[in-house]
Motif scaffolding. Sequence first.
Motif, PDB file in Angstrom:
ATOM      1  N   THR A 181       0.837  -1.207   0.000  1.00 44.82           N
ATOM      2  CA  THR A 181       0.000   0.000   0.000  1.00 44.82           C
ATOM      3  C   THR A 181       0.870   1.255   0.000  1.00 44.82           C
ATOM      4  O   THR A 181       0.620   2.211  -0.739  1.00 44.82           O
ATOM      5  CB  THR A 181      -0.928   0.000   1.228  1.00 44.82           C
ATOM      6  N   TYR A 184       2.467   1.682  -3.370  1.00 41.17           N
ATOM      7  CA  TYR A 184       1.501   2.180  -4.351  1.00 41.17           C
ATOM      8  C   TYR A 184       1.264   3.673  -4.149  1.00 41.17           C
ATOM      9  O   TYR A 184       1.224   4.451  -5.118  1.00 41.17           O
ATOM     10  CB  TYR A 184       0.181   1.425  -4.234  1.00 41.17           C
ATOM     11  N   ASP A 185       1.095   4.089  -2.875  1.00 43.09           N
ATOM     12  CA  ASP A 185       0.828   5.498  -2.585  1.00 43.09           C
ATOM     13  C   ASP A 185       1.976   6.384  -3.089  1.00 43.09           C
ATOM     14  O   ASP A 185       1.742   7.462  -3.660  1.00 43.09           O
ATOM     15  CB  ASP A 185       0.647   5.706  -1.082  1.00 43.09           C
ATOM     16  N   ALA A 188       1.966   6.310  -7.044  1.00 42.91           N
ATOM     17  CA  ALA A 188       0.813   6.905  -7.738  1.00 42.91           C
ATOM     18  C   ALA A 188       0.571   8.367  -7.376  1.00 42.91           C
ATOM     19  O   ALA A 188      -0.255   9.022  -8.019  1.00 42.91           O
ATOM     20  CB  ALA A 188      -0.447   6.087  -7.448  1.00 42.91           C
ATOM     21  N   THR A 589      -7.503   6.084  -3.732  1.00 43.27           N
ATOM     22  CA  THR A 589      -7.545   4.814  -3.006  1.00 43.27           C
ATOM     23  C   THR A 589      -7.435   3.658  -3.989  1.00 43.27           C
ATOM     24  O   THR A 589      -8.235   3.560  -4.927  1.00 43.27           O
ATOM     25  CB  THR A 589      -8.854   4.691  -2.213  1.00 43.27           C
ATOM     26  N   PRO A 590      -6.460   2.791  -3.811  1.00 43.57           N
ATOM     27  CA  PRO A 590      -6.249   1.706  -4.783  1.00 43.57           C
ATOM     28  C   PRO A 590      -7.271   0.596  -4.633  1.00 43.57           C
ATOM     29  O   PRO A 590      -7.854   0.397  -3.560  1.00 43.57           O
ATOM     30  CB  PRO A 590      -4.845   1.203  -4.440  1.00 43.57           C
ATOM     31  N   GLU A 591      -7.480  -0.139  -5.715  1.00 48.07           N
ATOM     32  CA  GLU A 591      -8.295  -1.344  -5.664  1.00 48.07           C
ATOM     33  C   GLU A 591      -7.450  -2.485  -5.100  1.00 48.07           C
ATOM     34  O   GLU A 591      -6.223  -2.466  -5.149  1.00 48.07           O
ATOM     35  CB  GLU A 591      -8.799  -1.707  -7.063  1.00 48.07           C
ATOM     36  N   GLN A 594      -4.878  -3.973  -7.423  1.00 54.33           N
ATOM     37  CA  GLN A 594      -3.656  -3.195  -7.596  1.00 54.33           C
ATOM     38  C   GLN A 594      -2.675  -3.452  -6.458  1.00 54.33           C
ATOM     39  O   GLN A 594      -1.468  -3.585  -6.678  1.00 54.33           O
ATOM     40  CB  GLN A 594      -4.001  -1.702  -7.675  1.00 54.33           C
ATOM     41  N   ILE A 595      -3.193  -3.534  -5.239  1.00 57.61           N
ATOM     42  CA  ILE A 595      -2.333  -3.826  -4.093  1.00 57.61           C
ATOM     43  C   ILE A 595      -1.749  -5.224  -4.198  1.00 57.61           C
ATOM     44  O   ILE A 595      -0.563  -5.461  -3.910  1.00 57.61           O
ATOM     45  CB  ILE A 595      -3.116  -3.663  -2.772  1.00 57.61           C
TER      46      ILE A 595
END
Length: 628
Positions: A181, A184-185, A188, A589-591, A594-595
Amino acid sequence: MLERIREGSQGTGAKVILGLVIFSFVFAGIGSYINSSINSAAATVNGQDISRDALEKAYQNKRAQMESQYGEAFSALAGDANYLQEFRRSVLDQLVSEKLIDQAALELGLRVSDAQIKQTIVQMEEFQIDGKFDNDRYLVVLRTAGFQPNSFRDFMRTRITREQLSKALIGTEFALPGEATLAYDLQAQTRDAKYLTVSAAGFEQQVNVSDEQIETYYQTNIASFDTEQKVSVAYVELTLDDLLPTIDVTEQELEDEYQASIANYKTEEERRVSHILLEFGDDEAAAQSKIEDILSQVKAGKDFAELAKEFSVDTFSAEKGGDIDWFGKGMMDPAFEQAAYSLASIGDVSDVVKSDFGFHIIKLTDIKAETTMAFADVKDEIANRVKMRKGEEELYSLQQRMAEVAFEIPDHLDEVAAVANKPIITTELFTRTAPPEALSSAKALNAAFDVDIIDQGVNSDLIDLGDNRLMVLRVVNNEAERTKELTEVSASIKQILVKEMSLSAAREWAQSLLTGIRAGEDISEQLASKNIAWQEKQSVARTDSELGQNVLTELFKLSEDSANNTAVVDTLSGDVTLVQVTKINAAATPESLQIDNFQRRLASNKAQLLYTEWLESLKASAEIEIYN
């Protein structure tokens, strides 16, 4: 004279001299060959040898793989002796790594059973036919690859053991959902920025370059002023296209070729039929009884198409009254085909035919008779083919003769040119990196820059350039590598120094702007003096290419803190950029998918890093000796 020599060689004195010569060989050259190891080591890893034979085999295999994959590009690199030396060293490094892995596996007690090896081999697609292991294919593939069954089993044992070890290491790595997470943050997020570019060219008028600075740069970077070797080449080139206009083809040759290849110009008879198909089902006798009843209805005059629609289980053809369109021999089930081709006339209906698919009733609906293209229609095609074949035969004959005279008369190309009936072409001086088009292939370049051909002043061997293209060349002028004099390069050095010093001045000025910004000063007057203005860009992503990679990388290092939100960056274009982050935009907020993908990628990256570091640790603690 020969008789006198023979008699002299039988004398006592001659025998004594011959004995002394042989005796001296034992203590000198020949003795050293006899006593040397044929398979001496290329390296030793923790006391275990890597033989030169093993290195040579691995080197040749890797080289063949690279040539197959990269073709001319690799051949050009292979013309550089230094590159090949590094290439061979990389192969040896790989063998050292494999030896360390094998030793580690043995120390850890990893073993592979014979049953496991057998199961792996049986499941390999290379040895299967129609999805099943085929022993004959297995033996053929092994022979082609240069293996015996025993040596291949040993090879597979080693490979599987290495895989066990690598999987054991890689399988221990993982990434937590929280890590994924966070990754990803960071990946992105976007940033709002403002930036300005300070052109180095605007400071060139302030720069003064002295002779001493030019001299210092020259001495410090003297290796960069080495010239490339240049050669001028004379060559004779012969191609198939050169010969074709001279090739005559007789009418008889064309007719003979037509007859010899007439099968290529025949269109075999095709037939069109309709059929009614019943499958055997659980009761073959019942199916046969039913198809015979349908046949009796056909013979009684009932419409075949209607019966096909009603009874045929071949639904695709049944919809079209049983029609299965045109087909030739070899396309259908043998029993079906034989029955269809046995029908003499359009409209004839077969008896019940049994095939692998079931019971059929077949009706002949049309015939396309066998046709043969007329000689006149294919004469031009045949003429081209015969001409090409005769031309290739002539080219091969000339190739042998050109090779002979190039070798027998090595100090000029006149005879080669006479054999080929082509002129001798001489090039201007050129480097390996900028050759004329005719000499741009790796083979031609390797010959043109071959040390022996240059030093001895001889013809090259005949060079087969592919695509029916032959060449013999010789070097007529050679300009060796040299270091350019300072007078030759001082102007270009001055340009380099002007750019470097201008960039440095631009960087210092931009740094003064940064100091003012961090001190809370207004820099608008300074910007106006250089006619520079801030530019803004919103939602800059890590993949954005507009700002340039250097600026983008620095932008994502900055924080929103006023003390750390601005930086000076050298751009790839040779200027300086002042970049400031004005806002950091959080990622959406990722799906969960994606995580999950990020989690797998992180784990994979960690595993690869772990394996690399483990291998490096093995090398660091091992006793490795490389022999020249």
